[in-house]
Design an enzyme around this catalytic site. Structure first.
Site, PDB file in Angstrom:
ATOM      1  N   LYS A  41       0.817  -1.218   0.000  1.00 43.14           N
ATOM      2  CA  LYS A  41       0.000   0.000   0.000  1.00 43.14           C
ATOM      3  C   LYS A  41       0.852   1.270   0.000  1.00 43.14           C
ATOM      4  CE  LYS A  41      -0.669   0.391   5.005  1.00 43.14           C
ATOM      5  NZ  LYS A  41       0.074   1.646   5.141  1.00 43.14           N
ATOM      6  N   THR A  42       1.966   1.277   0.727  1.00 42.59           N
ATOM      7  CA  THR A  42       2.801   2.486   0.756  1.00 42.59           C
ATOM      8  C   THR A  42       3.360   2.782  -0.635  1.00 42.59           C
ATOM      9  OG1 THR A  42       3.414   2.030   3.050  1.00 42.59           O
ATOM     10  CG2 THR A  42       4.781   3.601   1.846  1.00 42.59           C
ATOM     11  N   ASP A 227      -4.022   7.364   4.401  1.00 43.21           N
ATOM     12  CA  ASP A 227      -3.440   6.048   4.686  1.00 43.21           C
ATOM     13  C   ASP A 227      -4.079   5.485   5.958  1.00 43.21           C
ATOM     14  OD1 ASP A 227      -1.815   3.833   4.566  1.00 43.21           O
ATOM     15  OD2 ASP A 227      -0.035   4.844   5.338  1.00 43.21           O
ATOM     16  N   GLU A 228      -4.103   4.149   6.085  1.00 43.18           N
ATOM     17  CA  GLU A 228      -4.636   3.470   7.280  1.00 43.18           C
ATOM     18  C   GLU A 228      -6.042   3.980   7.613  1.00 43.18           C
ATOM     19  OE1 GLU A 228      -3.145   0.993   8.359  1.00 43.18           O
ATOM     20  OE2 GLU A 228      -0.971   1.220   8.195  1.00 43.18           O
ATOM     21  N   GLN A 258      -7.506  -5.223   9.346  1.00 42.81           N
ATOM     22  CA  GLN A 258      -6.409  -4.826  10.227  1.00 42.81           C
ATOM     23  C   GLN A 258      -6.801  -3.650  11.133  1.00 42.81           C
ATOM     24  OE1 GLN A 258      -2.254  -5.157   8.515  1.00 42.81           O
ATOM     25  NE2 GLN A 258      -3.382  -5.125   6.584  1.00 42.81           N
ATOM     26  N   ARG A 605       2.263 -10.985   9.980  1.00 40.34           N
ATOM     27  CA  ARG A 605       3.604 -10.377  10.069  1.00 40.34           C
ATOM     28  C   ARG A 605       4.679 -11.368   9.644  1.00 40.34           C
ATOM     29  NH1 ARG A 605       1.849  -6.086   9.236  1.00 40.34           N
ATOM     30  NH2 ARG A 605      -0.038  -7.319   8.977  1.00 40.34           N
TER      31      ARG A 605
END
Length: 739
Positions: A41-42, A227-228, A258, A605
């Protein structure tokens, strides 16, 4: 589809998959990009901004990019600069709070402030509210101040001011908080200050009360990127919606799977209901994962699929190979920790892993005690993230200071600490006089205190005498098991009540005391020594200076702190009902779904290897654990390996957990019955207790129903199932009781 020639001519699209490319070149209008874990995503956000500037003629100052951490904002700005091969000026990129503060400083007068606006931190807020409560005739307690601040913070998160809070207040605690809220806001304004919540609420009010300012920002920001997005609250949503209203180029990236910060105000419905707010929105799903193996993703997908409130999506990867996730059940938390350390040592010794490639996640900070001790005994280097080392935690050091004075009455540093917690009205001047008198008499400070210090007066002298006499009595019993002395000191000092009076995370801190007692008991059973030997061991365990020289260390952290990280090898410990998922979520769907999302975050993770573990018995509460976590029981047994440890073969029949939706009739139920336990946390039913069944109200958790109780009167400890879905143990004195 994106034309190959277009990709070749647009550096922002290189190395992107088709969905990522489609997001980057989106022509306009609302877009929700559901970016699964490890899906890049970044990269998409930075490429999107680069594309807008380089190919669409959008000036950097016409772009607003909102993130949740300063680190993320800095990384995005750095990447954009590299992609554009020049320094970018004018781009508004930062956290919600930093951007809102920037607006408030620019428009201080319109927002009702003067130049030089100050931002109060948590300690400043508590100090201010304590003074306000005292002015209203309430007892000056830090805990009450934090409770009031908690209510005020949640009220601000909903976008309500003091007048609106007063009109909605129903309970006595809400009415007090609403009254203090008004005085609190006035006091902040007099001091030209805001708190952290005010940064968001103040910007929202500014944009609402001054349409011309809002319209000017709306025209300026042709593109708003967030973002997020799953972590936004109501006020943040309103700010974003207002700024994007003119151009409607709102580009949000997030993953509802998330969303793990509901406890601090995040509203997952912002992302789930995005199309309701923006009916013409484009929704894209980035489901290709570049991090984990197929087997890890299959396990994680099987877990998160059990949540009802979510956008449908399924992570996939081209990464072949890698072992199945593994689950093992230990007898207790110490065996669990030892087994984890053994596995890490084998992996490193075999050359397959470096220490820095490995992390251990757990649900609560208190779980680190057994892990830290196992690491320190083995010599395996580690680093604790998001907390302090167990034996350096404040409440642990407080109690150890008593033991150190018993062992060495000349230890003035420990004496000062022991005399100050809990507070006894004994100040630095009195302690200095005590130490001086001891030097003059050639006696220990404890002996002087027990005899009565001439320079002390009133309550301070009485408390000194009681302290000295109790300590001298314990000092004659240094050969006894250290946990016995610790338990008596905790009870005599009233330390539990002291912790509760501090408010905040007092329940976690009390759990640390339980861990301290358990660690002392284990020392006694394995070493057979008394207090001096125990303190020697603790001193060695806290000698961590050599770890600073290590460049490779295993990382220990809570699952909440794991967000945004990745490791080749991941352990998730403590998978038991009541622990993970946490006991506070057992009675509510929304809370349980957030716990499941948290577990999903922990699993995703892992890049190459995922190991899960739980215990038959959590000995810190001297009871069976709550059974294997339902999250394990929700997964098809073919998707993971179950390893049986040698030590618990006598206790558990070798059978796999069922793939039931709840997990209660699978692994958890069979294992708990195998261990001969009936209750999750060893609590005895008390249906005949007069407090059971009564309705109560708590300043922080709201209304609830008493389901169990122990003791009588104001000191009784009662278990309350709150309407918000949490179940907590609370001292009776801190509850409002309905007649």
């Amino acid at each position: 589809m994106i034309e190959d020639a277009h990709v070749t001519g647009n550096a922002a699209l290189r190395d992107l998959n088709p969905v990522q490319q489609e997001a980057v070149v989106h022509t306009g209008g609302p877009l929700l990009l559901l970016a699964g874990a490890g899906s890049g995503k970044t990269r998409v956000l930075t490429r999107r901004i680069t594309h807008l500037v380089h190919h669409c003629g959008v000036a950097p100052e016409e772009i607003l990019a909102l993130t949740f951490t300063n680190k993320a904002a800095g990384e995005m700005a750095s990447r954009i600069g590299r992609l554009l091969a020049r320094e970018v000026h004018g781009l508004w990129i930062g956290t919600f709070h930093s951007i809102c503060l920037r607006m408030l400083r620019r428009h201080a007068r319109e927002a009702g402030y003067r130049p030089g606006l100050s931002v109060f931190d948590a300690d400043d807020q508590v100090s201010l509210v304590r003074r306000l409560l005292k002015g209203e005739g309430f007892e000056e307690q830090p805990r009450r101040a934090r409770d009031v601040l908690g209510i005020i913070s949640r009220t601000k998160g909903r976008g309500l001011d003091a007048a609106q809070a007063a009109s909605e207040a129903r309970t006595p605690a809400q009415k007090v908080a609403a009254k203090i809220y008004a005085a609190y806001e006035e006091a902040l304004r007099r001091q030209n200050a805001v708190d952290f919540d005010d940064l968001l609420l103040g910007a929202h009010k500014l944009l609402t009360a001054h349409p011309a300012i809002a319209d000017a920002y709306g025209r300026r920001f042709r593109h708003v990127l967030v973002d997020e997005y799953q972590d936004t609250n109501h006020v943040q949503f309103r700010i974003v919606e207002r700024l994007a209203r003119a151009n409607r180029n709102i580009f949000v990236v997030g993953d509802d799977d998330q969303s793990i910060y509901g406890w601090r105000g995040a509203d997952v419905t912002n992302i789930i209901d995005f199309r309701r707010h923006f009916p013409d929105a484009t929704v894209l799903r980035m489901e290709q994962n570049y991090r984990s193996t197929k087997s890890i993703l299959a396990f994680a997908n099987a877990v998160i699929r059990n949540n009802e409130s979510r956008w449908s999506k399924e992570l996939w990867t081209e990464r072949e190979g890698g072992p199945l996730p593994e689950f093992f059940l230990a007898t207790d938390e110490d065996e669990e920790a030892e087994e984890i350390v053994r596995r890490i040592a084998r992996a490193v010794d075999g050359g397959r892993r470096a220490y820095g490639h490995i992390s251990i996640f757990y649900r609560t900070h208190a779980q680190s005690r057994a892990l830290e001790e196992a690491f320190l005994r083995s010599g395996v280097p580690y680093v604790l993230v998001g907390g302090v080392y167990f034996y350096q935690r404040r409440e642990v050091k407080d109690l150890l200071s008593y033991l150190r004075v018993l062992n060495n009455p000349a230890d003035g540093v420990s004496l000062r600490r022991a005399l100050s917690v809990p507070r006894r009205g004994i100040g630095d001047t009195t302690v200095a006089a005590l130490l001086e008198a001891a030097r003059e008499r050639g006696a220990t400070p404890l002996a002087v205190a027990a005899d009565g210090l001439a320079k002390a007066r009133g309550k301070a002298r009485q408390n000194l005498e009681a302290f000295g006499q109790a300590m001298l009595a314990w000092g004659k019993r240094l050969g006894e098991p250290p946990e016995v002395l610790l338990h008596e000191i905790i009870e005599w000092s009233g330390y539990h009540a002291y912790l509760e009076a501090q408010g905040g995370d007092w329940e976690d801190r009390r759990a640390n005391l339980d861990e301290l007692l358990e660690g002392a008991r284990l020392f006694s059973s394995s070493h057979g020594g008394g207090l001096p030997e125990y303190l020697d061991q603790v001193s060695l365990l806290t000698s961590l200076d050599n770890l600073d020289e290590q460049t490779e260390r295993v990382t220990l952290m809570t699952a909440h702190n794991a967000k945004g990280l990745e490791f080749p090898m991941v352990f998730v410990a403590g998978l038991e009902e009541g622990l993970f998922p946490h006991v506070s979520a057992l009675d509510g769907r929304e809370g349980m779904e957030e716990e499941r999302r948290l577990f999903y975050v922990a699993c995703t993770r892992a890049r190459d290897q995922l190991t899960l573990s739980g215990c038959l018995m959590r000995r810190r509460v001297n009871a069976a654990a709550g059974g294997v976590s339902r999250f394990v029981g929700e997964v098809d047994p073919q998707l993971y390996e179950e390893t049986e440890l040698q030590s618990n073969r006598w206790a558990v029949a070798p059978r796999r957990p069922s793939a039931s939706r709840t997990g209660r009739s699978g692994a958890g139920a069979s294992r708990v019955s195998g261990a001969g336990a009936a209750h999750s946390w060893g609590e005895t039913d008390s249906l005949d207790h007069p407090m059971v069944g009564r309705r109560v109200f708590h300043a922080t958790f709201g209304p609830g129903l008493v389901v169990a109780a122990d003791g009588q009167g104001q000191t009784a400890r009662v278990t309350v199932r709150f309407h918000a879905g949490q179940t907590r143990k609370v001292v009776s004195a801190y509850l409002e009781w309905e007649d």
